[in-house]
Design an enzyme around this catalytic site. Structure first.
Site, PDB file in Angstrom:
ATOM      1  N   GLU A 179       0.251  -5.864  -3.449  1.00 51.12           N
ATOM      2  CA  GLU A 179       0.971  -6.785  -2.634  1.00 51.12           C
ATOM      3  C   GLU A 179       2.587  -6.056  -4.217  1.00 51.12           C
ATOM      4  O   GLU A 179       2.862  -6.287  -5.019  1.00 51.12           O
ATOM      5  CB  GLU A 179       1.485  -8.107  -2.735  1.00 51.12           C
ATOM      6  CG  GLU A 179       0.799  -9.063  -2.216  1.00 51.12           C
ATOM      7  CD  GLU A 179       0.944  -9.029  -0.437  1.00 51.12           C
ATOM      8  OE1 GLU A 179       2.316  -8.532  -0.571  1.00 51.12           O
ATOM      9  OE2 GLU A 179       0.157  -9.309   0.171  1.00 51.12           O
ATOM     10  N   GLY A 208       0.118  -0.797  -9.243  1.00 51.82           N
ATOM     11  CA  GLY A 208      -0.797  -0.848  -8.262  1.00 51.82           C
ATOM     12  C   GLY A 208      -1.352   0.675  -7.834  1.00 51.82           C
ATOM     13  O   GLY A 208      -2.637  -0.205  -7.380  1.00 51.82           O
ATOM     14  N   CYS A 236      10.857  -8.990  -4.045  1.00 51.91           N
ATOM     15  CA  CYS A 236      10.408  -7.243  -3.930  1.00 51.91           C
ATOM     16  C   CYS A 236      10.905  -7.932  -2.028  1.00 51.91           C
ATOM     17  O   CYS A 236      11.179  -6.355  -1.788  1.00 51.91           O
ATOM     18  CB  CYS A 236       8.803  -7.501  -3.808  1.00 51.91           C
ATOM     19  SG  CYS A 236       8.186  -9.279  -2.199  1.00 51.91           S
ATOM     20  N   GLY A 293       2.862  -6.733  -8.698  1.00 53.20           N
ATOM     21  CA  GLY A 293       3.357  -6.451  -8.578  1.00 53.20           C
ATOM     22  C   GLY A 293       4.019  -4.426  -8.320  1.00 53.20           C
ATOM     23  O   GLY A 293       3.798  -4.231  -7.344  1.00 53.20           O
ATOM     24  N   SER A 294       4.575  -3.320  -9.297  1.00 52.40           N
ATOM     25  CA  SER A 294       4.921  -2.393  -9.348  1.00 52.40           C
ATOM     26  C   SER A 294       4.518  -1.383  -8.849  1.00 52.40           C
ATOM     27  O   SER A 294       3.227  -1.861  -8.487  1.00 52.40           O
ATOM     28  CB  SER A 294       5.351  -1.341 -10.408  1.00 52.40           C
ATOM     29  OG  SER A 294       4.557  -2.010 -11.197  1.00 52.40           O
TER      30      SER A 294
END
Ligand code: NAD
Length: 504
Positions: A261, A244, A295, A239-240
């Site tokens: 990730e 994270g 991403c 995610g963002s």
């Protein structure tokens, strides 16, 4: 409701929790999932809370005891059957991905294909979970390392890959002997429910229903409970960067492991000797594919000044012909953004770029009518833009020019994120320089290929604020296992390492 949804077992209101015996009754609030192309409700989910979370952890822990005992190739055989089940449902599941997150039909199918591919990869891997042997410095001693499963893996997924990101984690973790609890995004819960149901049917046939569990709930409730839970030794979160940072801190505070990730801000460098035919196609797919919601989306284009005008003109011409529309319709190449919040982010970024003095060459606006559509946008920047240092999840491409390759590489590397990068050049020297230790600082570096569309065989992930995690192929499986170094003495004396004497 669409026919294919009933074939996937989707009801109007679905439970947000699934354990060893299938879906459980839930009592949380009911959340609707919308088609971003029309705004219509696809189906709803009744969210799960902490009570269901506890029940699922108990199911997973019980399943782990049996699953870890099963030889890895036997686990691989069950994963093979899950890959087959996904193949059988590829068309319906691909359509659901398109309906729920708005990617065009071929990309929806491609996403399910990626899950099938990773299942195939995991099957082979189930016979290749190799450890090393070492020569002991002591006589009559044998030293080697082996890999054991970690236990319960928490998998948190982003909305934009609602099927494949879970599969990258779950299929590999499963052959490693782990059990997995999936917490999907509330923006794409229906794909998660359908995917889980398909795989659960296979596991349940083998009496292993608790190997994969699913919890759909609020971040502040089940998300926080999961990341703070010591019983979950690894959290794999996609995610963002904002998410994270939170997940990383919570997991580190309990000395757990994280596989992160996170966001990207990917650039393509186009050198003066590049094949512009290749570059135009790669940039267009990279910047506009999935409506800029990958991403690995190409967000910045750094072009040698000798070819900048020609490439820009070709891109603007290509953008003006791009078919924007319902992603289920044949011929559409650009679907909607995930929701109106994403449209607002897009509008904010375009306004910020203009305020910084940049020129919007095409696009720049929302498409009137129903659905969360925007026009793919190209912005020409005479200097480094603050807004281009952020990841705006939308099809906005910022174009810069350079004269010296070192400056282009420095500009590419100057952002916080470090996921994917590319150079287009026919020069061996320029390509090798880009790939050298002084070149791209990203987890992915390509030559004459765009930034998005990675294959599952390589390790996937990025550096810096992208989080440092690696998933999918190569030796990424090691993140899901614990390493044990074993030394066996088959002699009759007890020599100590480093020549230490301790006779009693
Ligand atoms: P997001 O950060 O809003 O949400 C991602 C997931 O994190 C969701 O499931 C969300 O519910 C969960 N989450 C958020 N806060 C949490 C908390 N406190 N505890 C537990 N879970 C929590 O991201 P998004 O909008 O769904 O996805 C877009 C982002 O994901 C982009 O930044 C994109 O670059 C990134 N992404 C990265 C990769 C990669 O492999 N590097 C792949 C896909 C998407």
């Amino acid at each position: 409701m669409h026919d294919f949804l009933s074939r996937l077992g989707i009801a109007e209101v679905n439970s947000g929790a699934a354990g060893a015996a299938g879906f459980l009754p839930t009592t949380g609030r009911v959340v609707a999932s919308h088609d971003p192309a029309t705004g219509e409700v696809i189906a709803s989910v009744q969210l799960a809370g902490r009570a269901e979370y506890e029940a699922l952890v108990a199911d997973a822990q019980t399943a782990f005891v049996a699953w870890r005992e099963l030889p890895a190739p036997k686990r691989g055989e069950i994963v093979r059957q899950m890959g087959e089940a996904l193949r059988a449902h590829k068309e319906d599941l691909g359509k659901l991905v398109t309906l729920e997150v708005g990617k065009i039909h071929s990309e929806g199918l491609g996403e399910v294909q990626e899950s099938i591919d990773i299942a195939d990869f995991a099957v082979g891997l189930s016979r290749q979970l190799y450890g090393l042997t070492m020569h002991s410095e002591r006589p009559n001693h044998r030293m080697y390392e082996q890999w054991h499963p970690l236990g319960l893996i928490g998998v948190i997924t982003a909305f934009n890959f609602p099927n494949a990101v879970w599969a990258w984690n779950a299929m590999i973790a499963a052959v490693c002997g782990d059990v997995v609890m999936w917490k999907p995004s509330l923006k794409a819960p229906i794909t998660a429910i359908a995917t889980h149901r398909i795989c659960h049917e296979v596991l349940a046939r083998h009496g292993m229903g608790g190997v994969f569990t699913l919890i759909v709930g609020d971040d502040a409730d089940v998300g926080e409970t999961m990341i703070n839970d010591k019983r979950v030794p690894l959290i794999s979160a996609t995610g963002s960067c904002r998410m994270g940072r939170r997940v990383g801190q919570a997991v580190a505070a309990r000395l757990g492991r994280c596989l992160l990730e996170l966001g990207g801000n990917n650039a393509i460098i186009v050198h003066h000797d590049a094949d512009l035919d290749l570059a135009v196609r790669a940039v267009a797919f990279g910047a506009v594919g999935t409506a800029g919601q990958r991403c690995t989306t190409t967000r910045r284009l750094i072009v040698h000044e000798a070819v900048a005008d020609a490439l820009t003109a070709r891109l603007v011409a290509a953008y003006e012909k791009l078919p924007v529309g319902n992603p289920l319709d044949d011929g559409t190449l650009v679907g909607p953004l995930i929701d109106d919040g994403a449209v607002a982010q897009f509008e904010h970024a375009v306004a910020a770029a203009r305020a910084e003095g940049a020129e919007v060459l095409c696009g720049g606006a929302r498409v009137d009518g129903p659905g969360s559509f925007v026009r793919p946008t190209i912005v020409r920047a005479a200097r480094d833009l603050a807004i281009a240092r952020e990841e705006t999840f939308a099809p906005i491409l910022y174009i810069y020019t350079y004269t010296d390759l070192a400056d282009a590489i420095a500009l590419q590397n100057s952002v916080d994120q470090g996921l994917s990068s590319s150079i287009f050049t026919d020069s061996f020297r320029a390509a090798e320089r880009f790939l050298s230790a002084a070149g791209s600082d990203c987890g992915i570096a390509n030559v004459n290929i765009g930034t998005s569309g990675a294959e599952i065989g390589g390790a996937f992930g990025g550096e810096k604020d992208t989080g440092g995690g690696r998933e999918a192929g190569s030796d990424s499986w090691k993140a899901y296992m614990r390493r044990q170094t074993c030394t066996l003495n088959w002699g009759t004396s007890l020599p100590l390492a480093q020549g230490v004497k301790f006779d009693v």
